[in-house]
Structures are given as C-alpha cells and as structure tokens.
Design an enzyme around this catalytic site. Structure first.
Site, PDB file in Angstrom:
ATOM      1  N   SER A 559      -2.956  -1.987  -2.644  1.00  0.00           N
ATOM      2  CA  SER A 559      -3.305  -2.359  -1.275  1.00  0.00           C
ATOM      3  C   SER A 559      -3.898  -1.147  -0.547  1.00  0.00           C
ATOM      4  O   SER A 559      -4.896  -0.590  -1.003  1.00  0.00           O
ATOM      5  CB  SER A 559      -2.084  -2.929  -0.567  1.00  0.00           C
ATOM      6  OG  SER A 559      -2.432  -3.518   0.656  1.00  0.00           O
ATOM      7  N   HIS A 674      -1.764 -11.505  -2.498  1.00  0.00           N
ATOM      8  CA  HIS A 674      -1.806 -10.064  -2.297  1.00  0.00           C
ATOM      9  C   HIS A 674      -0.482  -9.395  -2.639  1.00  0.00           C
ATOM     10  O   HIS A 674      -0.461  -8.241  -3.097  1.00  0.00           O
ATOM     11  CB  HIS A 674      -2.167  -9.757  -0.839  1.00  0.00           C
ATOM     12  CG  HIS A 674      -2.305  -8.295  -0.561  1.00  0.00           C
ATOM     13  ND1 HIS A 674      -3.325  -7.536  -1.087  1.00  0.00           N
ATOM     14  CD2 HIS A 674      -1.547  -7.439   0.168  1.00  0.00           C
ATOM     15  CE1 HIS A 674      -3.202  -6.276  -0.690  1.00  0.00           C
ATOM     16  NE2 HIS A 674      -2.131  -6.192   0.065  1.00  0.00           N
TER      17      HIS A 674
END
Length: 700
Positions: A559, A674
């Site tokens: 991320s 995610h």
C-alpha cells in the site's frame, strides 16, 4: 476517517527470454505511455495480459523445489486451530469470525463468555458464508457487523463480493440468529451507517448521480426508516463533491446517554462535526485535526492531532486525549492524557467502557494499557499490569460493561489475549509457538537519517549471528498516514524466514505515528523525501553494522509501503537485491484520478499545487524508471478487486519495466481487495511465493 472497512525472487531472464514469455498485445517499444487497456480493470485484454504475467511468475516461483514445503508450512499456520479467536462481545455473547480449511469463506459464530475463556469453547455457527455464497452464487467476503447500541439485538452485516471496499448491508436479528425478513437491506456501495434507533438508520452511500465525492465515497447522509424505500429517505446532511466522505456516527455511554454526529471529511486528516438534534444539525466546536473516540458519563473523549486553543481553558497539545461536554461547549475541556516526547496514542487504540476509557499508550514503540475514569474535577489514571516490551492492541470494548479484550504480542512473543475487568487484566488465551525462537533475539537500534534525525528500528536475528555482512535480511516499513508500525508475532515470518537463517528488520521511519502527530507531519506532502531517506539510512546502517550487505538485503512494503518500495527501487537500486512491492501506489502523477486516490491529497499533495506537483513528478516511481539503470528484479503483487488503490498502478509499472527490458515477477490476485486475499489458502499461496522469491534472491 471513520470507515468501518476503513499491519521474493525469480531467476534473472535476459530481455529476449522475458519478451517471449510475455503477451503480444503491448505497444511498440518507443511508446512511453502505458496502453489504455491496462485501465480496464476486468477487461478481457487486461486480464489476458495479467494471466500471462501470473503464469510466468508461477513457473519461476512455484516451480522452485522449495515452494511446496514453504506453502504447506504457511497453510498449516494460516489454518491452524490453535489461532486465537478474535472476540467481539454482542448482547452478552462472544462473537468471532473464523476461517479454516473447512470454511474457506468463513463462519460467524458465537459462544458464552464463560465458554470462550475455556480451552475449547462451545461454538454455535450463526452465519455460514460458504453456504450463503453457494446459495447466492456470490464470492462473499466478511466485512463486519454494525450493531444497535446499547441493546445490541440488531446488526447490519457487511458483505463484499470478492473483497472490494464496496459492500452490501443486511439486517440481522441477534437473538433469533437469522437475517431479518424484509429488514433493512442496502445494495452494494461504498457506504457507512449508524443506528439512530431500532427502526431508523443514518446512511451515507451512493444515492445516485452526483452523490459521491471525487474519491468515490459518499457525501450525502440520509435518514432511512424501517420499511421505507431508499429513494424516499430524508436527507439530513449534504457535503460537497470536494469532500473526502461524509458519515454518521453514534456514541452511547454506560448511563444511556446518546450522541449522534455527522462527520464531514474535509480532507483525509481534517473533519468538521455536527450534532444531530431534533431541530437539525448543531456544529461541534472541535479543531479540524481531531477525532471523537468515545462517550463516558456524557463526556465526549477526543484525540487531538493538532494543538488546540479552545474557547475556555489553556492550549492543549497535539497528541493529547481530552474530553468535552457536548451540551456545554463553552466549558473548558478536561485533559485526559498528554503524551511525552516519545509517547503516542492512536484513535483506533481508544475505547469507551461502561464507566471509563481504555487506551493503549506507546512509549518508544513499546505498548501499555491505561484505564481513565471520570472524576468530579477531571480524569484519574490506572495503568494495567501487562507484560513489558510488547505491542498492545485494543480488540474489543463497549458501553454495556467494563469488560474489554486486549491483544499482547511481540516478534518472539506468540499472540496473547487478555481480558480486562475494570482495572484488572489477566491472560485468557495464548497462541502456541509457531516456530522455534529459542536461538532468536530482538534488538532495538537507531540509524541516523540524512538530516541527523535518529530513526529507531527493530532487528530480529539468531543469537549467534555473525557480523560479517552475509546474513540475508528483510527490511520493512510503512511510513505514512500517521500509522504506527509496532512489533508483532508472525508465524509465517518466523517459520518461512527466521527459521531458515533470515534476519527481519522493522523500521519506525517518519510519516508514521510512532511518536505522535509531529512524527507524521515531518513526512507529509513535500516533506516526504525524509521518509525515503529514513528508510535508506536504516538500510545503510544495517550494512555499516555488518549485519548484511547489498547482496543480501531485501525490502518489502504494501500500500503506502508499496509506494515506499517503488521509490527505494528507483532512488537506490544499488542498495537492494530483492524488492517486494505490494498493492502499491506507483503512478504519482495521476494517483488523484485513480480509484480512491483523490482522498489522499492531504497525505501526498496535489498536481493542482505547483510545488507539490513538482515533488510528486520527481518521486513518482513509474516516471523515475530510466533505461540503462541496473535495477534489482522486483516481485510486484496486487489485486484485481482492489477498489481502494487499484491494480492499475502495478500494471503500469510492470508494463514499463518490461518495455525497458528489466526482469520482474508480477502476481495479480483476482480476489481479496486492498486489505489482502479473501481466504486463508490464498494468503498461504502469496506468503510462499514471497518466501521463495526472498530465498532465491538473498540466499542462493
């Protein structure tokens, strides 16, 4: 932001061999603009391109003779029944979401507190996601439960198809143990909700054209009554498309007081708050960088992320916990906790119980827990007795009792679950050791960054490690959004890496929250080069101490940490031999228009501000790639179902690497979103791929 939804190597191939392994749909080599088909998330041409890259990666990593053992070890750890069930107390019962080899999608189950504290609780399955997925032909991924307080007899269950942030919400009857027929149902959207009462929800969601921000989140909050159609819900607050997100929140204390707020997210780190009253909205006087964290004795506890001079009383420093009287905002706030220079407390680590406030406090990246109790003149403090030199996590707390649960862990300390009853804390569960740590030790060292700042880092290694530069070392960090990176126990890291002689390093670089808001601010926007310099300085320090060498040093991040890895890959390719870039941001010229990227302008900066645009263009990993540079072979992974960062960043980066003839490995999972893969088997698969990559790059 108060979102509910919202912690390794292939063999070198010559350019000719790699080109033959790849798809044939790429543009001519002279083009430097990534092809448009990569932006079509689930387009056929894009997925064919992804499959070709996946197949190549699998042939290299899964074809390695070590893969099967690594995968089997990772899967055994992931599916182990010795794992500690994460408890959430609802209506006096302990609920837990659980996945294992039998329950791929998972089950939501419950037991009594007395049974939960035994070695073998008597669990009752409440929702079987595997059966639900099969009956509805969906790939349901659990996204949690929002429950009516204080009754806790009804919950809204969040389900995501494939793991993306967008969820479907359904009403569930807790005593009856079933979904409510003709109950509240909210179709798939990025959304947030709060129970105003048993028959009324406050909902922020996609209400149709013109109701979602540029970041893809809702800015219109409506009141939805039982039996009412979505299109007739009453609007109670409307932000503007430039907001990040507008969302409802309800706080309830142990005395029955109820406070309903609307949070208007102005930027990622700034918000305004309004109280919902019978006569409309009433502005709550708080500084923009602050977060309400709980209600106790009708006092609203607030975490401050900037200095605040309230209308009455002294100036309050950033990083503090304070309380205000929402019914009398002219009264001076009361200090609950003011951190020292090496201390911090995060909003997610604070929870209200029936008569007090429980907070996790870190001192030099070592955790402890404190109970604060309101008095006539302020707040009293009681420190809970917990093990020293560990990380502490607040797992569950609520206004119905003073019971709570804390997680205690360390690099070599298997996860423990502690039950808190008022000011008393005791261990109730402990994870058996998942790897042999008898010859391992943990040190905390410091590196000096380019501007002289001391950057602490933890290093886990064999007790008999030789300081000869030969030790294969994995270095990781996050460095953004005020998120603290603290020690934690990982069976996969221990078994797959440490047990094979690897060294593991966690760096507490700027941009995180380890030392409060100032540590974060030091690495925000155009100051972000400090973050990158901090990380590189830790790498150089490891080499200078002869722990490792450039030949044996690998790095990993995901991320925002994936952005960090991309920058380190392009700025210091000579320092690393292995680079794992997970679900990353890599195209910083265009991130604002990709997935939820517009919401992160307050962290990274904007192309609309010349100085920030110049900085973003300079550090953007995609744009920093240059022909003729000797880069290490990276392993890039992402997810097709990632609707937060999105897979396009990773796709564009991989395309550009291929165009330059730079060998790389790429894996795009088709589910999981995610936050990670959607099931334990996929988690083990990814962990084994990374472990093989590291061994090939750093050990062979």
């Amino acid at each position: 932001m108060q979102f509910r939804h919202v912690l390794l190597m292939g063999l070198f191939l010559p350019a000719s061999a790699w080109a033959a392994a790849g798809p044939v749909t790429d543009p001519a080599p002279e083009s430097t603009t990534p092809p448009a088909f990569l932006d079509q998330i689930e387009g056929k041409q894009a997925l064919d391109w992804v499959r070709a890259l996946n197949d190549h990666t699998f042939s290299v990593l899964q074809g390695d003779p070590r893969y099967k053992q690594l995968h089997d070890e990772a899967l055994a750890i992931a599916q182990s029944h010795d794992r500690i069930p994460v408890p959430h107390v609802i209506d006096g019962q302990v609920y837990n979401f659980w996945q294992d080899a039998t329950h791929r999608h998972g089950i939501w189950r419950r037991t009594t507190p007395a049974s939960f504290h035994t070695a073998h609780p008597d669990w009752h399955t409440v929702i079987d996601l595997d059966a639900l997925s099969a009956s509805e032909h969906k790939n349901w991924v659990w996204k949690g439960a929002d429950c009516l307080e204080p009754e806790e007899t009804r919950c809204m269950i969040g389900l995501s198809d494939g793991g993306e942030d967008a969820v479907t919400e359904r009403e569930f009857d807790i005593p009856a143990g079933r979904f409510v027929q003709d109950g509240f149902t909210l179709p798939t959207s990025k959304q947030n909700l709060a129970w105003e009462n048993r028959d009324t929800l406050l909902v922020a969601r996609d209400w149709g054209p013109g109701t979602m921000t540029a970041s893809g989140y809702p800015f219109v909050v409506k009141r939805l009554k039982r039996g009412e159609a979505l299109e007739t819900a009453q609007e109670i607050e409307r932000g503007v498309p430039a907001d990040i997100s507008d969302n409802p929140e309800v706080f309830v204390d142990g005395e029955g007081h109820r406070l309903t707020l609307i949070q208007r997210g102005l930027t990622f780190f700034t918000s305004s708050y309004s109280i919902v009253t019978p006569n409309g909205l009433q502005k709550l006087d708080l500084p923009p960088k602050s977060t309400p964290v709980g209600l106790v004795a009708n006092r609203l506890a607030v975490k401050l992320d900037e200095d605040w001079q309230p209308p009455a009383g002294p100036k309050l420093p950033a990083g503090s916990l304070v309380s205000i009287d929402p019914a009398n905002q002219n009264a001076a706030p009361m200090m609950i906790f003011s951190p020292g220079p090496r201390q911090s407390v995060e909003s997610e680590s604070v929870g209200a119980t029936k008569t007090g406030l429980l907070a996790v406090v870190y001192d030099n990246v070592r955790g402890g827990a404190v109970r604060f109790t309101p008095t006539a003149t302020g707040w009293s403090r009681s420190d809970l007795k917990l093990p020293a030199n560990v990380a502490v996590t607040l797992i569950d707390a609520g206004p119905r009792s003073d019971d709570a649960y804390l997680g205690v862990t360390g690099f070599l300390t298997p996860n423990e679950l502690w039950h808190v009853d008022g000011t008393d804390a005791r261990e109730v569960k402990a994870l058996p050791a998942q790897f042999d740590a008898s010859n391992l030790v943990v040190e905390q060292q410091e590196a000096t960054s380019t501007d002289g700042t001391r950057i602490p880092y933890f290093i886990v290694h064999r007790r008999d490690m030789k300081l000869d530069g030969s030790n294969p070392t994995e270095l990781t960090a996050y460095g953004g959004f005020g998120v603290s990176n603290v020690p934690s126990y990982s069976g996969a890291i221990g078994k797959l890496w440490l047990s094979r002689g690897g060294v593991y390093v966690l760096a507490n670089i700027r941009g995180g929250g380890e030392f409060g808001p100032a540590w974060h601010e030091a690495g925000r926007k155009t100051h972000r080069q400090r973050v990158f310099d901090d990380f590189a300085s830790v790498g150089r320090d490891l080499i200078a101490r002869h722990v490792t060498s450039e030949r044996r040093l690998g790095i990993r991040g995901r991320s925002n940490g994936g952005l960090l890895m991309g920058v380190e890959f392009t700025q210091h390719p000579e320092l690393w031999r292995a680079v794992i870039i997970g679900v990353p941001l890599l195209d910083m010229r265009h991130f604002e228009t990709m997935a939820a990227g517009a919401s992160w302008v307050d962290e990274y900066g904007s192309q609309s501000v010349p100085a920030e645009a110049a900085f973003l263009d300079k550090i953007s990993p995609l744009d920093a790639l240059r022909p003729g540079v000797k880069y290490p072979e990276p392993f890039i992974f992402t997810s097709t179902k990632d609707d937060r960062v999105g897979p396009v960043h990773a796709r564009r980066f991989a395309w550009r690497l291929k165009q330059l003839g730079v060998p790389f490995l790429y894996y795009e999972d088709t589910e999981g979103g995610h936050s990670g893969t959607a099931n334990l088997a996929e988690i083990a698969h990814e962990q084994a791929l990374e472990a093989v990559y590291l061994l090939k790059r750093l050990v062979d």
